[in-house]
Design an enzyme around this catalytic site. Structure first.
Site, PDB file in Angstrom:
ATOM      1  N   GLU A  13      38.881  18.945  20.548  1.00 59.35           N
ATOM      2  CA  GLU A  13      40.048  19.812  20.534  1.00 59.35           C
ATOM      3  C   GLU A  13      40.151  20.707  21.774  1.00 59.35           C
ATOM      4  O   GLU A  13      41.255  20.922  22.282  1.00 59.35           O
ATOM      5  CB  GLU A  13      40.017  20.695  19.282  1.00 59.35           C
ATOM      6  CG  GLU A  13      39.984  19.914  17.976  1.00 59.35           C
ATOM      7  CD  GLU A  13      41.215  19.056  17.765  1.00 59.35           C
ATOM      8  OE1 GLU A  13      42.320  19.500  18.122  1.00 59.35           O
ATOM      9  OE2 GLU A  13      41.066  17.933  17.250  1.00 59.35           O
ATOM     10  N   TYR A  57      45.721  20.681  10.497  1.00 57.33           N
ATOM     11  CA  TYR A  57      47.182  20.623  10.368  1.00 57.33           C
ATOM     12  C   TYR A  57      47.783  19.498  11.208  1.00 57.33           C
ATOM     13  O   TYR A  57      48.991  19.261  11.169  1.00 57.33           O
ATOM     14  CB  TYR A  57      47.799  21.959  10.795  1.00 57.33           C
ATOM     15  CG  TYR A  57      47.548  22.314  12.247  1.00 57.33           C
ATOM     16  CD1 TYR A  57      48.422  21.905  13.250  1.00 57.33           C
ATOM     17  CD2 TYR A  57      46.430  23.039  12.621  1.00 57.33           C
ATOM     18  CE1 TYR A  57      48.191  22.219  14.580  1.00 57.33           C
ATOM     19  CE2 TYR A  57      46.184  23.361  13.940  1.00 57.33           C
ATOM     20  CZ  TYR A  57      47.067  22.950  14.917  1.00 57.33           C
ATOM     21  OH  TYR A  57      46.819  23.250  16.232  1.00 57.33           O
TER      22      TYR A  57
END
Length: 251
Positions: A101, A27
């Site tokens: 991440e 996203y």
């Protein structure tokens, strides 16, 4: 070394056996720069979240002295976030993503139900930032967030590039969905850049590692896939904001 976007084809249909694969939901920057090998990519959305630029970043799009702002997911019963689900194809993907991440970005992992454009549902792994991580910046006025984005860059490029590529990707692949936070922030950043007489194209980098997604046409369609032109974004006239505001519907 290749420079510029490479082409990847979005799929409509997922075989039942493929839903048992490990899927990653993108996203943010994973949408246009995944950085790992995958064997299928599918458009769709997850519900129960909203996308916000509330996570700080001191590596990819900022520094310790001047943290950038990147996207995370905030729980919202009425929300939905559109993006890409990737079926990973090799065991190196998870270590790569955990470093990118979690270790460097401050995100943690969780699972959610992904709804593909074709109407199929399956579990996806997603990376989200929580308030407990040291890079968390939280909510702020859009003008303040825009100012931070304009002033920040990191080892992956300028923070403006992150925002513009994500907004452009969302407009191109989900034209029916208006992400008010994303597009209003983009509008504010463009206004500030114009006031400073800074060209967007000078902040966009060279596109190395980026993916340009195009829709795979059904077999026996006309024209053939090979005959269809692939258009890459030049960002010479970046981020044209649509005049109409549309609601994001869970279709």
């Amino acid at each position: 070394m290749s420079v510029g976007p490479t082409v990847s084809y979005l799929q409509d249909h997922v075989q039942d056996s493929e839903t048992k694969c490990l899927w990653i939901f993108a996203y943010g920057s994973l949408c246009w720069r995944p950085g790992f090998h995958y064997h299928k990519s599918v458009r769709g959305y997850i519900s129960g979240y909203s996308r916000k630029f509330w996570q700080g970043n001191t590596t990819h799009r900022g520094t310790e002295e001047n943290p950038g702002r990147v996207a995370t997911l905030i729980e919202n019963k009425e929300g939905c976030v559109h993006g890409i689900a990737f079926a990973i194809s090799e065991e190196t993907a998870i270590p790569y993503l955990n470093k990118r991440e979690c270790e460097m970005g401050g995100y943690v992992t969780t699972f959610a139900k992904f709804h593909s454009d074709h109407g199929q549902c399956f579990q996806v792994l997603l990376y989200v930032a929580t308030q407990s991580n040291p890079q968390w910046l939280g909510d702020a006025d859009l003008t303040e967030i825009a100012g931070q984005i304009i002033d920040c860059k990191g080892q992956s490029g300028h923070n403006v590039e992150y925002l513009i590529r994500l907004a452009d990707f969302t407009r191109q692949h989900f034209p029916f969905c208006h992400d008010s936070h994303l597009f209003n922030l983009e509008k504010e950043v463009l206004k500030k850049l114009k006031a400073k007489n800074i060209s967007v194209s000078t902040l966009m980098g060279n596109g190395e590692g980026c993916v340009q997604f195009v829709k795979r046409e059904p077999r026996n369609s006309s024209p053939s896939l090979e005959e269809q032109p692939v258009r890459f974004e030049s960002f010479q006239h970046a981020a044209k904001i649509p005049e109409k505001t549309l609601r994001c519907l869970n279709l």
